[in-house]
Design an enzyme around this catalytic site. Structure first.
Site, mmCIF file in Angstrom:
data_model
loop_
_atom_site.group_PDB
_atom_site.id
_atom_site.type_symbol
_atom_site.label_atom_id
_atom_site.label_comp_id
_atom_site.label_asym_id
_atom_site.label_seq_id
_atom_site.Cartn_x
_atom_site.Cartn_y
_atom_site.Cartn_z
ATOM 1 N N HIS A 53 -23.383 -19.479 -21.702
ATOM 2 C CA HIS A 53 -23.133 -18.043 -21.777
ATOM 3 C C HIS A 53 -23.623 -17.393 -20.501
ATOM 4 O O HIS A 53 -24.741 -17.656 -20.051
ATOM 5 C CB HIS A 53 -23.860 -17.421 -22.976
ATOM 6 C CG HIS A 53 -23.668 -15.937 -23.045
ATOM 7 N ND1 HIS A 53 -22.521 -15.362 -23.553
ATOM 8 C CD2 HIS A 53 -24.441 -14.916 -22.621
ATOM 9 C CE1 HIS A 53 -22.607 -14.053 -23.447
ATOM 10 N NE2 HIS A 53 -23.768 -13.755 -22.885
ATOM 11 N N ASP A 80 -23.350 -7.970 -35.368
ATOM 12 C CA ASP A 80 -23.454 -7.636 -33.945
ATOM 13 C C ASP A 80 -22.335 -6.699 -33.513
ATOM 14 O O ASP A 80 -22.551 -5.804 -32.693
ATOM 15 C CB ASP A 80 -23.442 -8.897 -33.087
ATOM 16 C CG ASP A 80 -23.538 -8.524 -31.613
ATOM 17 O OD1 ASP A 80 -24.538 -7.889 -31.241
ATOM 18 O OD2 ASP A 80 -22.606 -8.808 -30.851
ATOM 19 N N ARG A 114 -24.839 0.846 -30.451
ATOM 20 C CA ARG A 114 -25.731 0.898 -29.277
ATOM 21 C C ARG A 114 -25.007 1.519 -28.093
ATOM 22 O O ARG A 114 -25.595 2.275 -27.315
ATOM 23 C CB ARG A 114 -26.201 -0.528 -28.918
ATOM 24 C CG ARG A 114 -27.232 -1.060 -29.895
ATOM 25 C CD ARG A 114 -27.434 -2.545 -29.704
ATOM 26 N NE ARG A 114 -27.822 -2.884 -28.359
ATOM 27 C CZ ARG A 114 -27.550 -4.039 -27.749
ATOM 28 N NH1 ARG A 114 -26.879 -4.983 -28.388
ATOM 29 N NH2 ARG A 114 -27.950 -4.266 -26.529
ATOM 30 N N SER A 157 -28.453 -9.919 -29.764
ATOM 31 C CA SER A 157 -27.000 -9.771 -29.802
ATOM 32 C C SER A 157 -26.324 -11.027 -29.240
ATOM 33 O O SER A 157 -25.437 -11.616 -29.867
ATOM 34 C CB SER A 157 -26.620 -8.522 -28.995
ATOM 35 O OG SER A 157 -25.260 -8.506 -28.680
ATOM 36 N N LYS A 160 -24.672 -14.648 -31.667
ATOM 37 C CA LYS A 160 -23.300 -15.164 -31.552
ATOM 38 C C LYS A 160 -23.305 -16.616 -31.062
ATOM 39 O O LYS A 160 -22.552 -17.453 -31.551
ATOM 40 C CB LYS A 160 -22.496 -14.285 -30.588
ATOM 41 C CG LYS A 160 -22.193 -12.905 -31.170
ATOM 42 C CD LYS A 160 -21.539 -11.977 -30.159
ATOM 43 C CE LYS A 160 -22.501 -11.489 -29.131
ATOM 44 N NZ LYS A 160 -22.129 -10.286 -28.397
HETATM 45 N N1 URA Z 1 -23.664 -8.793 -24.240
HETATM 46 C C1 URA Z 1 -23.794 -8.882 -25.579
HETATM 47 O O1 URA Z 1 -23.115 -9.642 -26.229
HETATM 48 N N2 URA Z 1 -24.707 -8.092 -26.175
HETATM 49 C C2 URA Z 1 -25.482 -7.227 -25.498
HETATM 50 O O2 URA Z 1 -26.278 -6.553 -26.104
HETATM 51 C C3 URA Z 1 -25.324 -7.149 -24.119
HETATM 52 C C4 URA Z 1 -24.407 -7.945 -23.500
#
Ligand code: URA
Length: 427
Positions: free
Chosen positions: A86, A165, A172, A187, A191
């Site tokens: 990621h 999320d 947010r 967050s 995932k």
């Molecule tokens: N990417 C995400 O998936 N979540 C965040 O909070 C910031 C960047």
């Protein structure tokens, strides 16, 4: 039905700096996802977390609750190790494209559930969709079958992956609570952990084109995410990498696919190759295959074979010509000397304004729009040589892109470019 807690008590506790219990956290996230707690109360709670933070136990419980709002995939039936990567997002960051087939070619399956771009950083799915015929959505069966047969999948995350999320991130976004390390870490990691890979490598970007511009904050985010991954039983390593300038020589959609294919063919820009190999080595080592050298799979064409199979399995034609822009506008180098500044954020905004990115989730993107450059920081350039090329389907977009680039280029200035890899963070 009576609720075990009251949202206002949870909000007050965090507002006053008290530690929330795992049960409170699990309840509030579950109840919000089920529509039983309204946005205004969760907004207040997010703001309280923004100012008060979450301690280690709270953060682990928060992340677990987000994972448990959906399904945690089980990839153990694949019969081979799995690793995922990621990136926190950057300009010209196309490493996922060559990396997934490269690591798969070395015997480790790569389940890469990706997203679309928003703002000045590009999205992997937007890039892949510039390949004629390629489709991002796969059913669970198709996804598992492709992982089994090809070894690598890049596709859209389904709705069952950490649905909490999606709701929290949207909230947010409109409440000024994005820039919080515990909220970002939970967050991203909810995932990634839910994806089910056994190993995870994080590329945490730092610099003007990144989400976090300060290296120390990027390190702190990396450490927090590594801790969450390890706690959830996922072997996790992070590299903190430079995003003061863009990666490679292109930012956009089709242009980034073309550059990724160059890497898979054994060429491509040195920084992109170096980072792709560094991430591949980390993924292989974390998945227990540290003895395999990924450079071999680039040199002997095995990574390219997996790329072609991966694209074709999702309906894409790996031999089809990529979309070309209607307009090209060349910007010459302003002076002779060493290129010391090529500002990532400015180039990202320029590519976005040319049509490569979107301002709102529902906006379309242009496959052919983007920016390419002929030199990167540290290289010698000559006044007047073509340095940047702006590409778009719509000439009317060029002036605003040029505006974004004002001050973006520096020759023999006292800027000190960051090293490509600043740090490696393990548990
Ligand atoms: N990417 C995400 O998936 N979540 C965040 O909070 C910031 C960047």
């Amino acid at each position: 039905m009576t609720q075990p807690f009251d949202a206002i008590d949870v909000i007050r506790a965090k507002r006053d700096g008290r530690v929330l219990s795992a049960d409170q956290i699990r309840w509030v996230i579950g109840a919000y996802t089920a529509g039983q707690v309204p946005d205004e109360q969760i907004s207040a709670l997010l703001m309280a977390v923004f100012f008060r933070g979450l301690d280690g136990d709270e953060l682990a419980a928060w992340t677990r609750a987000m994972i448990d709002s959906g399904v945690r995939k089980d990839l153990s039936g694949l019969g081979r190790p799995t690793a995922d990567k990621h990136s926190t997002g950057g300009v010209g960051d196309k490493t996922t494209l060559p990396l997934a087939p490269l690591v798969a070619a070395c015997g480790v399956a790569v389940p890469q559930l990706s997203g679309r771009g928003l703002g000045h950083t590009g999205g992997t799915l937007d890039k892949m969709e510039s390949i004629p015929g390629w489709r991002a959505s796969l059913s669970d069966t198709e996804y598992l079958q492709q992982l089994h047969e090809v070894g690598a999948v890049i596709c859209a995350a389904g709705h069952d992956l950490a649905p909490a999320d999606k709701l929290l991130y949207a909230l947010r976004d409109v409440t000024g609570t994005v820039e919080s390390i515990p909220l970002i870490a939970s967050s991203i990691m909810s995932k990634k952990i839910a994806e089910g890979a056994g190993a995870l490598v994080l590329d945490v970007k730092t610099g003007s084109g990144a989400f976090m511009t300060d290296p120390d904050r990027s390190r702190e985010l990396a450490r927090t995410m590594v801790g969450l991954g390890e706690e959830a039983g996922v072997r996790t390593v992070a590299l903190v990498t430079a995003m003061d300038r863009p990666l490679g020589r292109s930012a956009g959609n089709a242009v980034e696919v073309a550059e990724s294919v160059q890497v898979l063919a054994g060429g491509g820009p040195a920084d992109l190759v170096e980072l792709t190999l560094a991430l591949a080595r980390e993924m292989l080592a974390a998945a227990g295959r540290g003895d395999v050298d990924p450079a071999d799979a680039l040199a002997n064409g095995r990574a390219m074979d997996v790329w072609r199979a991966m694209v074709a399995a999702q309906g894409g034609d790996p031999d089809a010509p990529l979309p070309q822009p209607a307009e090209r506008h060349v910007l010459p180098a302003p002076a002779s000397g060493t290129l010391t500044r090529l500002d990532a954020y400015a180039l990202g905004v320029a590519a976005w304004r040319l049509g490569a990115g979107r301002a709102r989730k529902e906006d379309p993107v242009s496959a052919a729009a983007g920016v390419t450059w002929t030199a990167t920081v540290g290289e010698q350039i000559t006044a007047g040589q073509p340095l940047l090329e702006l590409q778009t389907d719509d000439t009317g977009r060029i002036p605003r892109a040029l505006e974004a680039l004002e001050g973006a280029i520096g020759v023999d200035t006292d800027d000190t470019p960051l090293p490509l890899v600043l740090d490696r963070i393990t548990a």
